[in-house]
Scaffold this motif. Structure first.
Motif, PDB file in Angstrom:
ATOM      1  N   LEU A  95      10.108  27.720  34.753  1.00  0.00           N
ATOM      2  CA  LEU A  95      10.341  29.139  34.528  1.00  0.00           C
ATOM      3  C   LEU A  95      10.955  29.788  35.759  1.00  0.00           C
ATOM      4  CD1 LEU A  95       9.819  31.012  32.133  1.00  0.00           C
ATOM      5  CD2 LEU A  95       7.740  31.762  33.247  1.00  0.00           C
ATOM      6  N   TRP A  96      10.573  29.301  36.919  1.00  0.00           N
ATOM      7  CA  TRP A  96      11.099  29.868  38.160  1.00  0.00           C
ATOM      8  C   TRP A  96      12.586  29.588  38.342  1.00  0.00           C
ATOM      9  CZ3 TRP A  96      10.139  33.697  40.980  1.00  0.00           C
ATOM     10  CH2 TRP A  96       8.824  34.178  41.081  1.00  0.00           C
ATOM     11  N   ILE A  97      13.107  28.697  37.509  1.00  0.00           N
ATOM     12  CA  ILE A  97      14.554  28.513  37.521  1.00  0.00           C
ATOM     13  C   ILE A  97      15.180  29.255  36.342  1.00  0.00           C
ATOM     14  CG2 ILE A  97      16.399  26.818  37.281  1.00  0.00           C
ATOM     15  CD1 ILE A  97      14.457  24.848  38.656  1.00  0.00           C
ATOM     16  N   SER A  98      14.563  29.086  35.160  1.00  0.00           N
ATOM     17  CA  SER A  98      15.187  29.643  33.951  1.00  0.00           C
ATOM     18  C   SER A  98      15.207  31.165  33.950  1.00  0.00           C
ATOM     19  CB  SER A  98      14.455  29.152  32.704  1.00  0.00           C
ATOM     20  OG  SER A  98      14.785  27.817  32.474  1.00  0.00           O
ATOM     21  N   LEU A  99      14.090  31.779  34.372  1.00  0.00           N
ATOM     22  CA  LEU A  99      14.023  33.237  34.329  1.00  0.00           C
ATOM     23  C   LEU A  99      15.030  33.883  35.287  1.00  0.00           C
ATOM     24  CD1 LEU A  99      12.467  35.363  32.743  1.00  0.00           C
ATOM     25  CD2 LEU A  99      10.881  35.532  34.657  1.00  0.00           C
ATOM     26  N   PRO A 100      15.038  33.475  36.569  1.00  0.00           N
ATOM     27  CA  PRO A 100      16.060  34.054  37.446  1.00  0.00           C
ATOM     28  C   PRO A 100      17.476  33.792  36.948  1.00  0.00           C
ATOM     29  CG  PRO A 100      14.435  32.877  38.731  1.00  0.00           C
ATOM     30  CD  PRO A 100      14.135  32.574  37.299  1.00  0.00           C
ATOM     31  N   LEU A 101      17.690  32.612  36.387  1.00  0.00           N
ATOM     32  CA  LEU A 101      19.023  32.298  35.883  1.00  0.00           C
ATOM     33  C   LEU A 101      19.400  33.245  34.742  1.00  0.00           C
ATOM     34  CD1 LEU A 101      21.514  30.480  35.867  1.00  0.00           C
ATOM     35  CD2 LEU A 101      20.298  28.936  34.329  1.00  0.00           C
ATOM     36  N   ALA A 102      18.442  33.465  33.842  1.00  0.00           N
ATOM     37  CA  ALA A 102      18.712  34.358  32.710  1.00  0.00           C
ATOM     38  C   ALA A 102      18.994  35.771  33.198  1.00  0.00           C
ATOM     39  CB  ALA A 102      17.534  34.362  31.746  1.00  0.00           C
ATOM     40  N   LEU A 103      18.175  36.261  34.145  1.00  0.00           N
ATOM     41  CA  LEU A 103      18.378  37.616  34.665  1.00  0.00           C
ATOM     42  C   LEU A 103      19.726  37.730  35.373  1.00  0.00           C
ATOM     43  CD1 LEU A 103      14.812  38.423  36.014  1.00  0.00           C
ATOM     44  CD2 LEU A 103      16.048  39.671  34.236  1.00  0.00           C
TER      45      LEU A 103
END
Lengths: 314, 529
Positions: A95-103
């Motif tokens: 999540l610490w990769i996917s969430l920042p990437l999505a934002l």
């Protein structure tokens, strides 16, 4: 306003409960017993039974559902069948990769789409509108993995401005952001193209409204009328699309994650499905559902902020 | 000194001429009414004065405002003029305000955009002007949003916005056309008193000669982009020098020659009809509350009887109409058509064949992709023994001729027809199944006066040929008078008065009916010299 928020909150919890039931049921029905899958086709039945009881698969489904929900509420997502490690840690890492990437991608998409959409609407039918509309056609049409490869070729291999793939971790934020930049651009491009078109058509509709003419009659210039009266009214459809896009971006970047070797949520769930790691599948899907529902809730709040007429509605 | 003067003003849009050599003048303290039918160029004259013409507009001639020739102004100079020296009020109060801004914000914007006052002074001025238009902030807080106000109140806000900086010229484009008669009377009074108090000039665009006669000092009659006659309102209306003025005047006063008809047994009986709309619940699982739009209405329409239903917006007349048509369920009571209860589910379509409807909007009520023949034969699906083959062709030709169109017209699409012709097609569609009852739901409200007069004559003709009963729903009391035998007056979901048309108009018993009649502008009788 309080009624509106509490109603949205209530619907949020109901949605979560229904979603968890459906996810659990679907995973239950899906063919493939994790215990036999883990032990292979030649395993002896008593070994499979022993593993089943070790994994807690021998108790009735309803009890397992309750245990699963209770665990999730306490932050315990269970233990992965294949990796034999706590799911929450695996999910959190991803999540610490996917969430920042999505934002990151969403921010880029908005940064491109808002000015481009406003420009095209304000200069409707003129050269600048034609250019913007043409560019959005291309943006929608280009497959993002191909665009991603193009980005790698130009900015990573030729110019060496950004790494071609992998993720160094957040210990070095600058390096981390650099690693996410190309994937974010690749994800943002088609989203920005769609958002630009929505922004443009919403704004064109609004600019034809009577109250824009009223604003002009008060002495506002065409530009002032657009910024003060047009933009906020055009936001409703734009917010809807932003909400949908953000939901998609959280897990939908699996191809981009693959191109850039990013250990994100998309890859996690893909691996978990191929390995029949039901606990991981359930947890990640539930997490995604949770994210989507929260995003919808936030979009609903944003609607009410934008449009006073919605504050009273059911 | 003349405030606004047009001299040989001509206007064309992308080469299509709209105005030809228009001349008029307007002084402070004066009201000039521009009247004419749709497409006459009266609104374009207003927009030319505001400098809000569409792209591709070419203006020739002079339009002098306080010595400035308006067409010569740059856009920047125009922006300084609009709102400060020239204000404008529009037709549709429901859409003229920004739905996401409070009314205070919107009134203050006029003041602030011109940078004449500080924020505080602007707020004081906004309060002052809102009070002047009878929306005192103590009762109507400036934090209200447009959707929290009625149409008449919104129109007051629009007037307040236009008047906030005390412009020398106010342009009002059909300011009361979308409003109820009682609200219309209040808004017209307000405009008149503002003109006096502020020594302002008012250019009023209206199609309604009755409004003009009670309101304006000067009148200019427009037709096809030309001012055919202009002068003091009394002179123009009493002398009627130009044939077009005479036609307009005649059409406005037109009363259809309705033949007497024998009334038979009731064809439609509405008994204790109740229609509730559920209201939004304040919190989930709250006890359901409802708004009762129709509060136990009973009436009969006899075979061959022509009944009018009048009332202001929100009185429940549209709801009642939809309920009679079976488009909405009733929560109580019944509707009997020819003795059959049509509020029950699973209706025999044969029943509805005998009851047809004509709607208000001749532009929106047809599928644009279908040809006329298909459009008008649509009700045939209600009819088991609908004519086929030659008989069907004959039925189409007959009904088109009956409404004054040609049989060949059946092969065209609706876009080939004018508004009045479309309404004829709508009437043809209603008549083709040989109904006993037709509901006319504001069927002439969207039409120009001359076309309206023709449609009313057509209805009288139809009445001569067939023993048809109708329910004519309208907000326009003048029209209802000439086309009905009996009138029902509705207010607040109830029928407050029911009686023969002439009796109700000459001697209304109910206070509400009297108010309604008093507020209706009347075009006085002028005998052309």
């Amino acid at each position: 306003m309080i009624t509106y928020v509490s109603k949205r909150l209530l619907s949020l919890f109901v949605s979560l409960a229904v979603a968890s039931l459906i996810i659990f049921a679907v995973v239950e029905i899906a063919p493939g017993d994790p215990a036999s899958f883990m032990l292979g086709v030649n395993a002896r039945p008593d070994t499979v039974a022993a593993l089943k009881s070790e994994l807690g698969l021998d108790v009735p489904a309803f009890q397992r559902y309750l245990a699963w929900v209770a665990g999730m509420v306490q932050g315990d997502f269970g233990t992965s069948y294949t990796y034999r490690s706590p799911v929450q840690q695996m999910v959190l890492d991803r999540l610490w990769i996917s969430l920042p990437l999505a934002l990151y991608a969403l921010a880029l998409s908005c940064l491109i789409a808002f000015p481009a959409g406003v420009l095209a609407a304000a200069r409707r039918g003129q050269l600048r509108d034609t250019i913007v509309t043409g560019a959005t056609q291309i943006g929608v049409a280009i497959p993002n993995f191909w665009f991603a490869m193009l980005l790698v070729f130009v900015f990573a291999i030729k110019l060496a401005w950004f790494p071609a793939g992998g993720f160094p971790g957040w210990e070095n934020p600058v390096a981390a952001m650099k690693a996410l930049t190309l994937p974010a651009i690749a994800l943002a491009l088609p989203q920005a193209a769609i958002l630009t078109r929505v922004m443009r058509s919403a704004l064109i509709d609004i600019l034809g409204e009577d109250f824009i003419r009223t604003a002009r009659a008060k002495g506002l210039t065409a530009g002032q009328a657009l910024w003060r009266h047009g933009l906020r009214n055009a936001l409703i459809p734009v917010l809807t699309i932003i909400g949908l896009q953000f939901s998609f971006l959280i897990a939908g970047g699996i191809i981009i994650e693959q191109v850039f070797y990013l250990p994100g949520l998309g890859r996690l769930i893909f691996q978990a499905i191929t390995q029949r790691d039901l606990i991981v599948v359930e947890s990640v899907v539930m997490l995604l559902v949770f994210a989507v529902i929260i995003i919808n809730f936030l979009v609903d709040l944003a609607y009410a902020w934008v449009d006073p007429r919605l504050r009273r509605r059911t | 000194m003349t405030l606004l003067r047009a001299e040989n003003l001509s206007l064309s849009i992308n080469g299509t001429p709209i105005l030809h050599d228009v001349d008029f003048s307007l002084d402070r303290g004066e009201i000039l009414a521009l009247t004419g039918e749709s497409g006459s160029g009266k609104s374009m004259t207003a927009f030319a004065t505001m400098g809000l013409t569409p792209k591709g507009t070419q203006i020739d001639g002079k339009l002098l405002f306080d010595g400035l020739n308006l067409p010569d102004l740059t856009e920047d100079a125009y922006c300084k003029l609009r709102g400060r020296r020239i204000g404008m009020v529009f037709q549709e109060p429901m859409t003229a305000l920004n739905p996401v801004q409070s009314i205070g914000q919107q009134v203050m914007e006029t003041i602030l955009i011109h940078g004449d006052m500080s924020r505080q002074a602007a707020e004081t001025r906004a309060k002052e002007i809102l009070t002047r238009v009878n929306l005192p902030p103590e009762r109507y807080p400036m934090s209200r949003f447009p959707h929290e106000m009625s149409g008449g109140q919104r129109q007051r806000v629009v007037i307040a916005m236009a008047m906030a900086l005390r412009p020398a010229l106010l342009i009002a484009d059909e300011p009361t056309t979308a409003l109820d008669v009682t609200t219309q009377a209040q808004i017209l009074d307000l405009l008149k008193s503002l003109v006096k108090e502020e020594d302002m000039a008012l250019l009023m665009i209206t199609h309604d000669l009755a409004v003009v006669s009670g309101m304006a000092d000067k009148l200019a009659v427009m037709n096809k982009g030309v001012i055919v006659e202009t002068g003091p309102v009394q002179d123009v209306l009493s002398q009627q020098k130009h044939p077009y003025t005479r036609e307009l005047f005649k059409a406005s006063k037109h009363a259809a020659d309705l033949p007497a008809q024998d009334c038979g047994a009731p064809i439609l009986s509405v008994k204790d009809a109740i229609r509730d709309y559920p209201l939004p619940k304040p919190y989930p699982f709250a006890p359901a509350k409802a708004f009762r739009a129709v509060k136990g209405i009973s009436f009969d329409i006899a075979r061959g009887e022509r009944v009018g239903l009048v009332g202001e917006s929100g009185c429940g007349k549209s709801t009642l109409t939809r309920a009679i048509l079976g488009l909405e369920p009733l929560q109580g009571g019944s509707v009997l058509f020819d003795g059959i209860d049509i509020t029950q589910k699973r209706q025999n379509p044969q029943v509805f064949r005998k009851m047809q409807v004509v709607f208000q909007d001749p532009y929106g009520s047809f599928n644009p992709r279908h040809k006329v023949s298909r459009l008008i034969t649509e009700p045939f699906h209600l009819w088991q023994d609908a004519p086929t083959g030659k008989a069907r062709e004959d039925a189409i030709a007959d009904v088109l001729e009956a409404v004054g169109l040609k049989p060949e017209d059946q092969h065209k699409h609706v876009h080939a027809f004018s508004g009045g012709q479309r309404q004829r097609i709508a009437i043809a569609r209603a008549l083709i199944t040989q109904p006993d009852l037709v509901l006319f739901d504001e069927a002439v409200s969207a039409l120009d006066v001359r076309v309206r007069a023709q449609i009313l004559d057509l209805m009288a003709d139809i009445s001569r040929q067939r023993n048809l009963a109708w329910l004519f729903i309208s907000h326009d009391l003048h029209v209802v008078r000439s086309i009905t035998d009996r009138v029902l007056v509705m207010n607040g979901g109830q029928i407050v008065e029911d009686g023969p048309t002439e009796q109700i108009y000459s001697n209304p018993q109910n206070a509400y009916t009297r108010n309604l009649l008093d507020a209706t502008p009347v075009l006085p009788d002028f005998t052309p010299a």
